[in-house]
Motif scaffolding. Structure first.
Motif, PDB file in Angstrom:
ATOM      1  N   GLY A 127       0.770  -1.230   0.001  1.00 34.65           N
ATOM      2  CA  GLY A 127      -0.122   0.080   0.057  1.00 34.65           C
ATOM      3  C   GLY A 127       0.720   1.110  -0.137  1.00 34.65           C
ATOM      4  N   LYS A 128       1.976   1.339   0.650  1.00 35.79           N
ATOM      5  CA  LYS A 128       2.728   2.342   0.711  1.00 35.79           C
ATOM      6  C   LYS A 128       3.555   2.738  -0.389  1.00 35.79           C
ATOM      7  CE  LYS A 128       4.620   5.757   2.994  1.00 35.79           C
ATOM      8  NZ  LYS A 128       3.787   7.089   3.028  1.00 35.79           N
ATOM      9  N   LYS A 129       3.954   1.580  -1.059  1.00 41.86           N
ATOM     10  CA  LYS A 129       4.532   1.803  -2.545  1.00 41.86           C
ATOM     11  C   LYS A 129       3.564   2.379  -3.527  1.00 41.86           C
ATOM     12  CE  LYS A 129       7.244  -0.706  -5.858  1.00 41.86           C
ATOM     13  NZ  LYS A 129       6.682   0.149  -7.155  1.00 41.86           N
ATOM     14  N   ALA A 130       2.291   1.950  -3.499  1.00 36.68           N
ATOM     15  CA  ALA A 130       1.515   2.480  -4.185  1.00 36.68           C
ATOM     16  C   ALA A 130       1.010   3.860  -3.877  1.00 36.68           C
ATOM     17  CB  ALA A 130       0.304   1.645  -4.266  1.00 36.68           C
ATOM     18  N   ALA A 131       1.258   4.270  -2.951  1.00 34.03           N
ATOM     19  CA  ALA A 131       0.896   5.548  -2.360  1.00 34.03           C
ATOM     20  C   ALA A 131       2.119   6.548  -2.943  1.00 34.03           C
ATOM     21  CB  ALA A 131       0.762   5.877  -1.018  1.00 34.03           C
ATOM     22  N   GLU A 132       3.350   6.095  -2.831  1.00 33.82           N
ATOM     23  CA  GLU A 132       4.560   6.736  -3.028  1.00 33.82           C
ATOM     24  C   GLU A 132       4.469   7.022  -4.538  1.00 33.82           C
ATOM     25  OE1 GLU A 132       7.537   4.393  -1.058  1.00 33.82           O
ATOM     26  OE2 GLU A 132       7.423   5.723   0.825  1.00 33.82           O
ATOM     27  N   ASP A 133       4.274   5.961  -5.375  1.00 33.35           N
ATOM     28  CA  ASP A 133       4.409   5.908  -6.627  1.00 33.35           C
ATOM     29  C   ASP A 133       3.280   6.987  -7.458  1.00 33.35           C
ATOM     30  OD1 ASP A 133       6.682   4.409  -6.240  1.00 33.35           O
ATOM     31  OD2 ASP A 133       5.468   2.259  -7.239  1.00 33.35           O
ATOM     32  N   SER A 134       2.156   7.026  -6.698  1.00 33.57           N
ATOM     33  CA  SER A 134       1.064   7.850  -7.263  1.00 33.57           C
ATOM     34  C   SER A 134       1.191   9.253  -6.797  1.00 33.57           C
ATOM     35  CB  SER A 134      -0.272   7.215  -7.148  1.00 33.57           C
ATOM     36  OG  SER A 134      -0.500   7.034  -5.705  1.00 33.57           O
ATOM     37  N   GLY A 135       2.097   9.337  -5.697  1.00 32.48           N
ATOM     38  CA  GLY A 135       1.905  10.618  -5.087  1.00 32.48           C
ATOM     39  C   GLY A 135       1.162  11.111  -4.272  1.00 32.48           C
ATOM     40  N   THR A 136       0.453   9.962  -3.534  1.00 36.26           N
ATOM     41  CA  THR A 136      -0.662  10.405  -2.606  1.00 36.26           C
ATOM     42  C   THR A 136      -0.535   9.954  -1.371  1.00 36.26           C
ATOM     43  OG1 THR A 136      -1.713   8.372  -3.478  1.00 36.26           O
ATOM     44  CG2 THR A 136      -2.344  10.226  -4.746  1.00 36.26           C
ATOM     45  N   PHE A 137      -1.484   9.481  -0.464  1.00 31.71           N
ATOM     46  CA  PHE A 137      -1.229   9.126   0.952  1.00 31.71           C
ATOM     47  C   PHE A 137      -1.698   7.664   1.241  1.00 31.71           C
ATOM     48  CE2 PHE A 137      -4.951  11.622   0.797  1.00 31.71           C
ATOM     49  CZ  PHE A 137      -6.096  10.784   1.423  1.00 31.71           C
ATOM     50  N   MET A 138      -1.553   7.018   2.146  1.00 30.35           N
ATOM     51  CA  MET A 138      -2.183   5.754   2.484  1.00 30.35           C
ATOM     52  C   MET A 138      -2.978   6.039   4.106  1.00 30.35           C
ATOM     53  SD  MET A 138      -0.071   2.385   3.472  1.00 30.35           S
ATOM     54  CE  MET A 138       1.133   3.163   4.748  1.00 30.35           C
ATOM     55  N   MET A 139      -4.134   5.315   3.851  1.00 28.86           N
ATOM     56  CA  MET A 139      -5.017   5.523   5.149  1.00 28.86           C
ATOM     57  C   MET A 139      -4.924   3.926   5.497  1.00 28.86           C
ATOM     58  SD  MET A 139      -9.290   5.979   5.701  1.00 28.86           S
ATOM     59  CE  MET A 139      -9.184   7.720   5.514  1.00 28.86           C
ATOM     60  N   VAL A 140      -4.544   3.881   6.860  1.00 26.87           N
ATOM     61  CA  VAL A 140      -4.755   2.709   7.389  1.00 26.87           C
ATOM     62  C   VAL A 140      -5.480   2.029   8.478  1.00 26.87           C
ATOM     63  CG1 VAL A 140      -2.869   0.966   8.480  1.00 26.87           C
ATOM     64  CG2 VAL A 140      -2.121   2.500   6.853  1.00 26.87           C
ATOM     65  N   ASP A 141      -6.123   0.825   8.275  1.00 28.54           N
ATOM     66  CA  ASP A 141      -7.159   0.512   9.507  1.00 28.54           C
ATOM     67  C   ASP A 141      -6.559  -0.954   9.573  1.00 28.54           C
ATOM     68  OD1 ASP A 141      -8.860  -0.634  11.159  1.00 28.54           O
ATOM     69  OD2 ASP A 141     -10.406  -0.608   9.378  1.00 28.54           O
ATOM     70  N   GLN A 142      -5.873  -0.908  10.733  1.00 30.33           N
ATOM     71  CA  GLN A 142      -5.018  -2.241  11.117  1.00 30.33           C
ATOM     72  C   GLN A 142      -4.962  -2.630  12.647  1.00 30.33           C
ATOM     73  OE1 GLN A 142      -3.088  -4.641   7.527  1.00 30.33           O
ATOM     74  NE2 GLN A 142      -4.779  -4.646   8.978  1.00 30.33           N
ATOM     75  N   ASN A 143      -5.666  -3.462  13.049  1.00 30.07           N
ATOM     76  CA  ASN A 143      -5.580  -3.704  14.429  1.00 30.07           C
ATOM     77  C   ASN A 143      -4.217  -4.463  14.828  1.00 30.07           C
ATOM     78  OD1 ASN A 143      -8.153  -3.173  14.934  1.00 30.07           O
ATOM     79  ND2 ASN A 143      -8.920  -5.242  15.431  1.00 30.07           N
ATOM     80  N   PRO A 144      -3.623  -4.015  15.777  1.00 30.84           N
ATOM     81  CA  PRO A 144      -2.084  -4.532  16.121  1.00 30.84           C
ATOM     82  C   PRO A 144      -2.398  -6.155  16.823  1.00 30.84           C
ATOM     83  CG  PRO A 144      -3.108  -3.455  18.040  1.00 30.84           C
ATOM     84  CD  PRO A 144      -3.947  -3.176  16.943  1.00 30.84           C
ATOM     85  N   ILE A 145      -1.554  -6.945  16.216  1.00 28.74           N
ATOM     86  CA  ILE A 145      -1.293  -8.153  16.637  1.00 28.74           C
ATOM     87  C   ILE A 145       0.019  -8.502  16.790  1.00 28.74           C
ATOM     88  CG2 ILE A 145      -3.126  -8.904  15.159  1.00 28.74           C
ATOM     89  CD1 ILE A 145      -1.132 -10.115  12.933  1.00 28.74           C
ATOM     90  N   SER A 146       0.363  -9.794  17.382  1.00 32.14           N
ATOM     91  CA  SER A 146       1.707 -10.134  17.834  1.00 32.14           C
ATOM     92  C   SER A 146       2.565 -10.100  16.718  1.00 32.14           C
ATOM     93  CB  SER A 146       1.585 -11.486  18.459  1.00 32.14           C
ATOM     94  OG  SER A 146       3.013 -12.079  18.948  1.00 32.14           O
ATOM     95  N   GLY A 147       3.791  -9.344  16.650  1.00 35.29           N
ATOM     96  CA  GLY A 147       4.638  -9.013  15.523  1.00 35.29           C
ATOM     97  C   GLY A 147       4.153  -8.209  14.708  1.00 35.29           C
ATOM     98  N   ARG A 148       3.240  -7.457  14.853  1.00 33.44           N
ATOM     99  CA  ARG A 148       2.860  -6.390  14.173  1.00 33.44           C
ATOM    100  C   ARG A 148       1.991  -5.249  14.977  1.00 33.44           C
ATOM    101  NH1 ARG A 148      -1.228  -7.924   9.850  1.00 33.44           N
ATOM    102  NH2 ARG A 148      -2.630  -6.625  11.347  1.00 33.44           N
ATOM    103  N   ASN A 149       2.819  -4.624  15.856  1.00 34.87           N
ATOM    104  CA  ASN A 149       2.316  -3.532  16.562  1.00 34.87           C
ATOM    105  C   ASN A 149       1.857  -2.376  16.053  1.00 34.87           C
ATOM    106  OD1 ASN A 149       4.609  -2.083  17.175  1.00 34.87           O
ATOM    107  ND2 ASN A 149       5.265  -3.928  18.418  1.00 34.87           N
ATOM    108  N   MET A 150       1.436  -1.254  16.671  1.00 34.25           N
ATOM    109  CA  MET A 150       0.889  -0.220  16.388  1.00 34.25           C
ATOM    110  C   MET A 150       2.233   0.926  16.185  1.00 34.25           C
ATOM    111  SD  MET A 150      -1.590   1.510  15.294  1.00 34.25           S
ATOM    112  CE  MET A 150      -2.992   0.467  15.899  1.00 34.25           C
ATOM    113  N   GLU A 151       3.002   0.460  17.261  1.00 37.75           N
ATOM    114  CA  GLU A 151       4.208   1.593  17.495  1.00 37.75           C
ATOM    115  C   GLU A 151       5.171   1.404  16.359  1.00 37.75           C
ATOM    116  OE1 GLU A 151       7.854   2.704  20.440  1.00 37.75           O
ATOM    117  OE2 GLU A 151       6.587   0.952  20.830  1.00 37.75           O
ATOM    118  N   VAL A 152       5.394   0.230  15.633  1.00 38.71           N
ATOM    119  CA  VAL A 152       6.193  -0.124  14.496  1.00 38.71           C
ATOM    120  C   VAL A 152       5.489   0.505  13.247  1.00 38.71           C
ATOM    121  CG1 VAL A 152       7.305  -1.750  12.932  1.00 38.71           C
ATOM    122  CG2 VAL A 152       7.329  -2.057  15.488  1.00 38.71           C
TER     123      VAL A 152
END
Length: 391
Positions: free
Chosen positions: A171-196
């Motif tokens: 998603g971030k690559k698509a946003a960068e390549d299109s010169g736009t932004f990314m909106m994220v909706d992701q719950n934190p899980i083990s190994g993928r937390n909000m701080e990172v």
């Protein structure tokens, strides 16, 4: 000579973009604001509306709602116009494979102004719960956004359940390549937390939605806002309300707001379930923020001007002379009202003494919603019927 089509008199204009909060008249000609002044001669207008005790503000802009690609989606006009919302952003219903259908079936058929985020999943939001990594094509996503920047403003990454950053990376690559932004909706899980997520993968201009969701805790065990949220805000990450049917908890929002962590934008995540269980239209969400201590002027700013900047549409979000005649006419009701939240802990209520209700919606100079008939004559002025003999 009638030089105006609509004149709103005696109302209080709140237009944070132009630092206006005072009693003023506002005149509309065609699709544009023609004049804003302390007193405008009503003899110069084809139609005059007495807006005494009402608030006139720019048409509301909802940057997180659902009108396509989701089984709970609602057609924009029914979801937006009765509530003063003249512009909405579909939060990732279509992907690059399905956007053209949305364009033809939704955007072009709506009175509401509709923009969209492209889901990083090519098939859009509904297919396979957004888990299909092989359907996450950043190049095709960026290409479609670049092709239709008149309607597409960014990328949405949501609901990915695997213990992986792959959806975010693509998603971030698509946003960068299109010169736009990314909106994220992701719950934190083990190994993928909000701080990172906030520190490593999101950058200035990206949006984290559902900021007060119970499943995405902004508070630590001592009910203090995690320091890394403040740090993320400093580097330019935007925090969006995104109320929804399971993503807004008063128990998260009140301590965070009391500690100075307000949402940057107020949005509904509007769909059928949220409409039915939480009534999370824009005035309802604005009422909740006001009940939690955010001043009305700031509530309107987070619902108009700031979203217009995110969408990069400077013609919206204000009602200065020459601007687009998108207007919401609001009423503040005093009394005792219950406001409902949601989330993993179920639905609960907060009692407040004030709520905001939309009365009139003007889109591009046309009255498209008039709750109590402010723009109509009294029925007693109905012409007498003309009778004729029936042969």
């Amino acid at each position: 000579m009638k030089i105006y089509d609509i004149l709103l008199k005696n109302g209080t204009i709140i237009d944070p973009s132009n630092n206006i909060n005072s009693k003023l008249d506002i005149a509309i000609s065609g699709t544009k604001i023609a004049k804003v002044s302390k007193s405008i001669d009503e003899s110069k207008s084809k139609e005059t509306i007495d807006a005494k005790d009402l608030i006139i503000c720019p048409g509301l802009i909802d940057i997180h709602a659902h009108s396509f690609g989701y089984w709970e989606a609602i057609f924009p006009d029914e979801m937006c116009l009765p509530f003063g919302t003249t512009t909405m952003l579909d939060a990732g219903g279509p992907g690059w494979k399905t956007f053209d259908r949305m364009k033809d079936d939704v955007i072009r058929k709506s009175k509401t102004r509709v923009f969209s985020l492209l889901n990083i999943v090519g098939s859009g939001m509904i297919m396979d719960g957004e888990q299909n990594v092989s359907d996450m094509d950043p190049d095709a996503t960026a290409s479609k956004i670049t092709e239709r920047k008149d309607m597409l403003v960014g990328v949405k990454v949501a609901h990915f359940e695997a213990n992986s950053w792959e959806a975010i990376k693509r998603g971030k690559k698509a946003a960068e390549d299109s010169g736009t932004f990314m909106m994220v909706d992701q719950n934190p899980i083990s190994g993928r937390n909000m701080e990172v997520l906030l520190n490593k993968y999101m950058t200035s201009g990206d949006i984290l939605t559902h900021v007060y969701a119970w499943g995405k805790p902004i508070l630590d065990n001592n009910k203090k806002v995690y320091k890394y949220f403040f740090e993320a805000r400093k580097k330019g990450i935007i925090f969006d309300l995104g109320h929804g049917a399971g993503s807004f908890s008063f128990s998260m929002a009140k301590p965070a707001i009391d500690q100075g962590f307000e949402p940057d934008t107020i949005s509904t995540d509007h769909h059928r379930e949220s409409m039915l269980t939480n009534h999370s239209n824009m005035p309802n969400c604005m009422s909740k923020m006001m009940a939690l201590g955010i001043p009305l002027n700031d509530v309107i700013k987070k619902s108009t001007y700031i979203p217009s900047k995110i969408l990069n549409r400077p013609e919206l979000g204000h009602i200065g002379e020459g601007s687009e005649a998108d207007i919401a006419v609001l009423k503040i009701h005093n009394g005792k009202f219950g406001l409902i939240d949601n989330g993993l802990t179920g639905n609960r209520k907060l009692i407040t003494d004030k709520i905001i209700e939309n009365q009139i919606t003007i889109k591009a100079g046309t009255i498209v919603w008039d709750k109590e008939g402010y723009s109509y004559e009294n029925y007693i002025n109905t012409p007498s019927p003309s009778y004729r003999d029936i042969e």
